[in-house]
Design a protein around this motif. Structure first.
Motif, PDB file in Angstrom:
ATOM      1  N   THR A 152       0.832  -1.205   0.000  1.00 51.81           N
ATOM      2  CA  THR A 152       0.000   0.000   0.000  1.00 51.81           C
ATOM      3  C   THR A 152       0.867   1.256   0.000  1.00 51.81           C
ATOM      4  O   THR A 152       0.587   2.225  -0.711  1.00 51.81           O
ATOM      5  CB  THR A 152      -0.944   0.005   1.211  1.00 51.81           C
ATOM      6  OG1 THR A 152      -1.745  -1.181   1.188  1.00 51.81           O
ATOM      7  CG2 THR A 152      -1.853   1.220   1.200  1.00 51.81           C
ATOM      8  N   MET A 195      -6.924   5.337  -5.035  1.00 53.28           N
ATOM      9  CA  MET A 195      -6.836   3.936  -4.608  1.00 53.28           C
ATOM     10  C   MET A 195      -8.204   3.407  -4.189  1.00 53.28           C
ATOM     11  O   MET A 195      -8.537   2.244  -4.446  1.00 53.28           O
ATOM     12  CB  MET A 195      -5.836   3.817  -3.457  1.00 53.28           C
ATOM     13  CG  MET A 195      -4.414   4.214  -3.863  1.00 53.28           C
ATOM     14  SD  MET A 195      -3.243   4.273  -2.484  1.00 53.28           S
ATOM     15  CE  MET A 195      -3.033   2.526  -2.150  1.00 53.28           C
ATOM     16  N   CYS A 203      -0.692   1.215   5.325  1.00 50.35           N
ATOM     17  CA  CYS A 203       0.708   1.586   5.093  1.00 50.35           C
ATOM     18  C   CYS A 203       1.597   1.255   6.285  1.00 50.35           C
ATOM     19  O   CYS A 203       2.833   1.334   6.186  1.00 50.35           O
ATOM     20  CB  CYS A 203       0.819   3.080   4.784  1.00 50.35           C
ATOM     21  SG  CYS A 203       0.085   3.565   3.210  1.00 50.35           S
ATOM     22  N   ALA A 215      -2.175  13.668  -0.513  1.00 51.22           N
ATOM     23  CA  ALA A 215      -2.528  12.379   0.093  1.00 51.22           C
ATOM     24  C   ALA A 215      -4.013  12.091  -0.069  1.00 51.22           C
ATOM     25  O   ALA A 215      -4.419  10.951  -0.331  1.00 51.22           O
ATOM     26  CB  ALA A 215      -2.128  12.377   1.568  1.00 51.22           C
ATOM     27  N   TRP A 230      -2.272  -3.931  -6.775  1.00 47.22           N
ATOM     28  CA  TRP A 230      -2.540  -3.629  -5.355  1.00 47.22           C
ATOM     29  C   TRP A 230      -3.944  -4.064  -4.969  1.00 47.22           C
ATOM     30  O   TRP A 230      -4.146  -4.634  -3.884  1.00 47.22           O
ATOM     31  CB  TRP A 230      -2.374  -2.127  -5.111  1.00 47.22           C
ATOM     32  CG  TRP A 230      -2.825  -1.717  -3.736  1.00 47.22           C
ATOM     33  CD1 TRP A 230      -2.121  -1.823  -2.570  1.00 47.22           C
ATOM     34  CD2 TRP A 230      -4.105  -1.176  -3.384  1.00 47.22           C
ATOM     35  NE1 TRP A 230      -2.875  -1.372  -1.511  1.00 47.22           N
ATOM     36  CE2 TRP A 230      -4.111  -0.966  -1.983  1.00 47.22           C
ATOM     37  CE3 TRP A 230      -5.248  -0.846  -4.114  1.00 47.22           C
ATOM     38  CZ2 TRP A 230      -5.204  -0.452  -1.303  1.00 47.22           C
ATOM     39  CZ3 TRP A 230      -6.348  -0.321  -3.444  1.00 47.22           C
ATOM     40  CH2 TRP A 230      -6.324  -0.124  -2.056  1.00 47.22           C
ATOM     41  N   MET A 258       1.140   9.670  -5.413  1.00 49.87           N
ATOM     42  CA  MET A 258       1.434  11.019  -4.937  1.00 49.87           C
ATOM     43  C   MET A 258       2.525  11.676  -5.784  1.00 49.87           C
ATOM     44  O   MET A 258       2.438  12.866  -6.102  1.00 49.87           O
ATOM     45  CB  MET A 258       1.842  10.980  -3.458  1.00 49.87           C
ATOM     46  CG  MET A 258       0.692  10.652  -2.510  1.00 49.87           C
ATOM     47  SD  MET A 258       1.174  10.676  -0.758  1.00 49.87           S
ATOM     48  CE  MET A 258       1.551  12.421  -0.525  1.00 49.87           C
ATOM     49  N   SER A 285      -4.663  11.032  -3.667  1.00 50.63           N
ATOM     50  CA  SER A 285      -4.057   9.731  -3.964  1.00 50.63           C
ATOM     51  C   SER A 285      -4.816   8.597  -3.294  1.00 50.63           C
ATOM     52  O   SER A 285      -5.034   7.535  -3.901  1.00 50.63           O
ATOM     53  CB  SER A 285      -2.590   9.731  -3.518  1.00 50.63           C
ATOM     54  OG  SER A 285      -1.868  10.739  -4.184  1.00 50.63           O
ATOM     55  N   LEU A 286      -5.219   8.787  -2.056  1.00 55.39           N
ATOM     56  CA  LEU A 286      -5.995   7.759  -1.366  1.00 55.39           C
ATOM     57  C   LEU A 286      -7.346   7.554  -2.047  1.00 55.39           C
ATOM     58  O   LEU A 286      -7.857   6.432  -2.125  1.00 55.39           O
ATOM     59  CB  LEU A 286      -6.196   8.145   0.100  1.00 55.39           C
ATOM     60  CG  LEU A 286      -4.948   8.067   0.982  1.00 55.39           C
ATOM     61  CD1 LEU A 286      -5.194   8.757   2.321  1.00 55.39           C
ATOM     62  CD2 LEU A 286      -4.526   6.610   1.208  1.00 55.39           C
ATOM     63  N   ALA A 303      -5.097   4.260   4.355  1.00 58.42           N
ATOM     64  CA  ALA A 303      -3.847   4.801   4.903  1.00 58.42           C
ATOM     65  C   ALA A 303      -3.302   3.909   6.007  1.00 58.42           C
ATOM     66  O   ALA A 303      -2.079   3.766   6.160  1.00 58.42           O
ATOM     67  CB  ALA A 303      -4.082   6.215   5.423  1.00 58.42           C
ATOM     68  N   LEU A 318       0.761   4.191  -2.833  1.00 60.86           N
ATOM     69  CA  LEU A 318       0.404   5.542  -2.415  1.00 60.86           C
ATOM     70  C   LEU A 318       1.502   6.538  -2.796  1.00 60.86           C
ATOM     71  O   LEU A 318       1.219   7.616  -3.332  1.00 60.86           O
ATOM     72  CB  LEU A 318       0.154   5.581  -0.909  1.00 60.86           C
ATOM     73  CG  LEU A 318      -0.183   6.952  -0.322  1.00 60.86           C
ATOM     74  CD1 LEU A 318      -1.458   7.515  -0.939  1.00 60.86           C
ATOM     75  CD2 LEU A 318      -0.317   6.874   1.199  1.00 60.86           C
ATOM     76  N   ASN A 319       2.741   6.179  -2.547  1.00 60.78           N
ATOM     77  CA  ASN A 319       3.851   7.074  -2.886  1.00 60.78           C
ATOM     78  C   ASN A 319       3.953   7.287  -4.397  1.00 60.78           C
ATOM     79  O   ASN A 319       4.241   8.406  -4.860  1.00 60.78           O
ATOM     80  CB  ASN A 319       5.163   6.513  -2.347  1.00 60.78           C
ATOM     81  CG  ASN A 319       5.262   6.618  -0.834  1.00 60.78           C
ATOM     82  OD1 ASN A 319       4.684   7.519  -0.236  1.00 60.78           O
ATOM     83  ND2 ASN A 319       5.974   5.689  -0.216  1.00 60.78           N
TER      84      ASN A 319
END
Length: 554
Positions: A196, A233, A435, A226, A399, A204, A229-230, A432, A200-201
């Motif tokens: 994750t 996902m 992570c 963030a 993912w 971003m 980006s979240l 989140a 996420l990175n």
């Protein structure tokens, strides 16, 4: 010698059935010659009429009415044959009863220890090309790729796919197959298992390359990045949540809303872009294919006088919760039947002047501002790195299969949010949390709490504060007054809030939403109110009354 009469050959109609329905191919022949053939639903008068007109155009002596009579006889024959088949069929041939709780949509399937994603593929064959739906699934640690069937085995449970999609077209493959073949093969072989945090990175970094987001205090633009980006996902695992937050891009003209929407649309699951769509297109497309709706220039959703806009807004409101439906009457032969369309899906909305309050309350808001002069981000073309764009999509698909089932057992992180606020942000918090970075999770939760303090103005229709301020001022100075008086006073308070189309009747309709109703006397409509009543309502909704009005009641 008697004159011989011309022998007129009769027109013969035959059918080729397709399954057990009423859609058939009708072949018209005259003697040994085929005159016309077409596929039609015999229940539909329009189909029968079209067929009759086609015959009449070729053979004028046969009228459309005569053809329609023959077609109705064919339909009666089909119905009698169906009744005989049903009478002769043993009871068990109709199949076992299915558990409605075991139904699943086909595009994303997530259960405990099972995750699946359906991709259309184009295959070569001796006859050219074939298109198939392929289910990529991870179950019990085992990865597989197989053609999508009407039932999917999930551990010791069988899930029934509904709606079962028809075979994909080449256009479907082009539009919906966003996971590269190389990546699919790597994942099936166990060589692509992103975490994750890695995904996420990566998302971003992609957003940071192309969009200049506003600063969020000491952390700069990281909070907004963030959030975006979240949410990207989330579009790959939304079916497992009871509600899916919408994303609202707010900001003035030139602030990059369309650019940001385009960038996000290149990463989310099955994007459907639109800026001027119809309600029918929205609910039919979401039901048929699922995915993410991206609606630009959403200002028109505030036009409460348009039936079409009201219908779209109703669909958006319904689609916030899992199981959200749009019910419509659909033609069925010569009559209609009620059909339910699944409209539950992530939705991104972008506009300048705000959203209706009920819709805004379902959104996570990201406020954009104009990029600084000479910003390298704003100057980059979104098409300058297609390989990286594909890599991001490949990571997101992998993912989903590797990590999404874990979200079912991931507890909701503790926060100060409650009710609808908690419901909106919880999916992002839970993603989140995967992570395994407590600092990141605390940061996202803190950013959410800070953003909620700014959302009141986005949830507030632009004219409402001025109307309540005018109402409060008049209630404190006059025993009674008309909606027209409120309208004129509100325009003095905030002239820019009242575009063309406003009138006293619309003013009274808006105020009625807050519980203020007119009284009729001598053929006129009046308000009789205490200023404290208005002040209490304004305080309850978080509106600040204008400086011109009395603050009695606060």
């Amino acid at each position: 010698m008697e004159e011989q009469q011309e022998i007129v050959e009769p027109l013969s109609l035959a059918i080729e059935r397709h399954g057990r329905g009423d859609t058939v191919t009708v072949i018209a022949t005259l003697g040994d010659e085929e005159v016309h053939r077409d596929k039609l639903d015999l229940n539909r008068a329009s189909d029968r009429s079209k067929f009759g007109r086609a015959i009449h155009a070729k053979l004028p002596r046969f009228t459309p009415l005569e053809i329609d009579t023959q077609l109705l006889k064919l339909l009666a024959d089909i119905e009698r044959q169906r009744e005989r088949e049903q009478a002769d069929a043993p009871e068990q041939s109709r199949g076992d009863e299915l558990n409605a709780m075991e139904l699943t949509r086909p595009e994303l399937i997530i259960r405990r220890d099972f995750s699946g994603i359906v991709v259309p593929r184009l295959l070569g064959s001796r006859n050219g090309t074939d298109c198939v739906w392929t289910l990529y699934a991870k179950s019990g640690g085992k990865r597989s790729a197989s053609e999508l069937e009407t039932s999917v085995v999930c551990g010791d449970q069988a899930l029934h796919v509904h709606p079962m999609p028809p075979l994909p077209s080449v256009a479907d493959v082009t539009e919906l197959c966003r996971w590269s073949m190389e990546s699919r093969n790597a994942w099936t072989a166990g060589k692509l298992t992103p975490t994750t945090a890695e995904v996420l990175n990566a998302v971003m970094d992609r957003i940071d390359r192309y969009v200049e987001l506003p600063s969020d205090g000491e952390s700069g633009c990281v909070g907004y990045n963030a959030t975006l980006s979240l949410w990207v996902m989330l579009s790959y695992c939304y079916p497992l949540f009871p509600a899916v937050p919408y994303l609202y891009l707010a900001g003035p003209a030139g602030s990059g809303k369309t650019r940001t929407m385009d960038l996000i649309g290149r990463m989310v699951f099955r994007p459907m872009f639109s800026s001027n769509t119809t309600a029918a297109n929205v609910f039919r497309s979401l039901h048929a294919r699922g995915g993410t709706l991206l609606l630009d220039e959403a200002e028109r959703l505030k036009d409460d006088r348009s039936p079409e806009v009201s219908e779209i807004t109703s669909i958006l409101l319904s689609g916030y919760r899992r199981g959200g439906r749009a019910n419509r009457l659909e033609p069925s032969g010569d009559s209609f039947r009620s059909v339910s369309f699944d409209v539950y899906a992530p939705k991104l909305l972008a506009c300048i002047r705000g959203l209706p309050p009920a819709l805004s309350s379902r959104c996570i808001t990201v406020r954009l501002s104009r990029a600084s002069t000479g910003s390298p981000r704003a100057g980059r073309s979104l098409d300058d790195s297609p390989e990286d764009e594909q890599r991001i999509r490949d990571l997101l698909h992998a993912w989903m299969l590797e990590r999404s089932a874990t979200l079912l057992v991931t507890p909701s992180p503790a926060s100060t949010l409650a009710n609808r606020d908690a419901e909106r942000w919880e999916p992002l918090f839970r993603i989140a949390a995967l992570c395994d970075d407590a600092e990141l999770l605390d940061f996202v939760i803190g950013h959410a709490a800070g953003q909620l303090e700014h959302e009141v103005e986005d949830a507030t229709p632009e004219a409402d504060p001025a109307l309540l301020s005018a109402l409060h001022e008049l209630a404190g100075s006059k025993p009674r007054f008309t909606p027209g008086d409120v309208f004129e006073s509100a325009k003095d308070i905030d002239p820019d809030a009242f575009e063309d189309g406003w009138n006293p009747r619309r003013v009274s309709a808006v105020l009625r939403r807050y519980g203020f109703r007119v009284q009729r006397s001598n053929g006129k409509r009046w308000y009789r109110l205490n200023a404290s009543e208005v002040a209490d309502v304004a305080k309850r909704y978080g509106y600040e009354l204008s400086a011109n009005s009395s603050l009695e009641g606060f």
